[in-house]
Design a protein around this motif. Sequence first.
Motif, short mmCIF file in Angstrom:
data_model
loop_
_atom_site.label_atom_id
_atom_site.label_comp_id
_atom_site.label_asym_id
_atom_site.label_seq_id
_atom_site.Cartn_x
_atom_site.Cartn_y
_atom_site.Cartn_z
N PHE A 291 15.88 24.73 28.83
CA PHE A 291 15.04 23.99 27.90
C PHE A 291 15.06 24.57 26.50
N ARG A 292 15.73 25.69 26.31
CA ARG A 292 15.62 26.37 25.04
C ARG A 292 16.02 25.48 23.87
N GLY A 293 15.15 25.39 22.94
CA GLY A 293 15.37 24.59 21.76
C GLY A 293 14.21 24.86 20.83
N SER A 294 13.91 23.98 19.95
CA SER A 294 12.77 24.17 19.06
C SER A 294 11.50 23.58 19.65
N ALA A 295 11.66 22.50 20.40
CA ALA A 295 10.49 21.84 20.96
C ALA A 295 10.90 20.93 22.11
N ALA A 296 9.95 20.63 22.95
CA ALA A 296 10.13 19.63 24.01
C ALA A 296 8.94 18.70 23.98
N GLY A 297 9.17 17.47 24.34
CA GLY A 297 8.08 16.51 24.23
C GLY A 297 8.12 15.45 25.31
N TRP A 298 7.01 14.76 25.42
CA TRP A 298 6.89 13.58 26.27
C TRP A 298 6.58 12.38 25.38
N PHE A 299 7.28 11.30 25.64
CA PHE A 299 7.03 10.03 24.97
C PHE A 299 6.84 8.97 26.05
N ARG A 300 6.31 7.83 25.66
CA ARG A 300 6.18 6.74 26.61
C ARG A 300 6.46 5.41 25.92
N GLN A 301 6.86 4.46 26.72
CA GLN A 301 7.16 3.14 26.19
C GLN A 301 6.69 2.08 27.15
N ALA A 302 5.76 1.26 26.68
CA ALA A 302 5.26 0.14 27.47
C ALA A 302 6.10 -1.09 27.14
N PRO A 303 6.11 -2.08 28.03
CA PRO A 303 6.91 -3.29 27.80
C PRO A 303 6.54 -3.95 26.48
N GLY A 304 7.55 -4.26 25.67
CA GLY A 304 7.32 -4.94 24.41
C GLY A 304 6.80 -4.05 23.30
N LYS A 305 6.68 -2.76 23.55
CA LYS A 305 6.17 -1.84 22.54
C LYS A 305 7.21 -0.78 22.20
N GLU A 306 7.01 -0.14 21.07
CA GLU A 306 7.90 0.93 20.67
C GLU A 306 7.57 2.21 21.45
N ARG A 307 8.58 3.07 21.50
CA ARG A 307 8.35 4.35 22.15
C ARG A 307 7.36 5.16 21.33
N GLU A 308 6.37 5.74 21.99
CA GLU A 308 5.33 6.46 21.26
C GLU A 308 5.18 7.89 21.77
N PHE A 309 4.78 8.73 20.86
CA PHE A 309 4.57 10.14 21.14
C PHE A 309 3.38 10.34 22.07
N VAL A 310 3.53 11.24 23.02
CA VAL A 310 2.44 11.60 23.92
C VAL A 310 2.03 13.06 23.70
N ALA A 311 2.96 13.97 23.85
CA ALA A 311 2.63 15.40 23.70
C ALA A 311 3.91 16.19 23.48
N ALA A 312 3.76 17.36 22.86
CA ALA A 312 4.92 18.21 22.59
C ALA A 312 4.51 19.67 22.65
N ILE A 313 5.50 20.49 22.90
CA ILE A 313 5.28 21.94 22.90
C ILE A 313 6.41 22.59 22.11
N ARG A 314 6.05 23.51 21.24
CA ARG A 314 7.03 24.23 20.43
C ARG A 314 7.30 25.59 21.08
N TRP A 315 8.58 25.98 21.12
CA TRP A 315 8.90 27.26 21.74
C TRP A 315 8.39 28.42 20.91
N SER A 316 8.27 28.22 19.62
CA SER A 316 7.73 29.27 18.77
C SER A 316 6.23 29.31 18.93
#
Length: 125
Positions: free
Chosen positions: A28-53
């Motif tokens: 997983f090493r990188g700058s950040a990892a995140g969760w997004f979600r997308q409901a039918p007919g909607k754009e993908r939206e941010f849910v949560a993220a974690i920064r390795w720093s």
Amino acid sequence: VQLQASGGGLIQAGSSLRLSCTTSGGTFRGSAAGWFRQAPGKEREFVAAIRWSGLTTSSADSVKGRFTISVDNVKNTLYLQMASLKPEDTAVYYCAVSRDFGAIDVTTPRTYAIWGQGTQVTVSS
């Protein structure tokens, strides 16, 4: 590296669920990892993220206090613990990793270069 999201399902409102995202071919090493979600007919939206720093986390206002993001670097697994689920949480949930560094915006999908295939979460009322 490839990401595999799992843990979705059909559950009743008010229930809890934990999503997992595992890696293959890398870590997983990188700058950040995140969760997004997308409901039918909607754009993908941010849910949560974690920064390795510093392992700092951030989450969308709509899930704050209900969802928690975490990572287990030994198991190479990213988690999204979801509680008090609502019907409006119904969506396909995606995990993602950013390899960008510097001043990144963890809330925008463009920041993330690697995506999992998504797992469906359906919350019934």
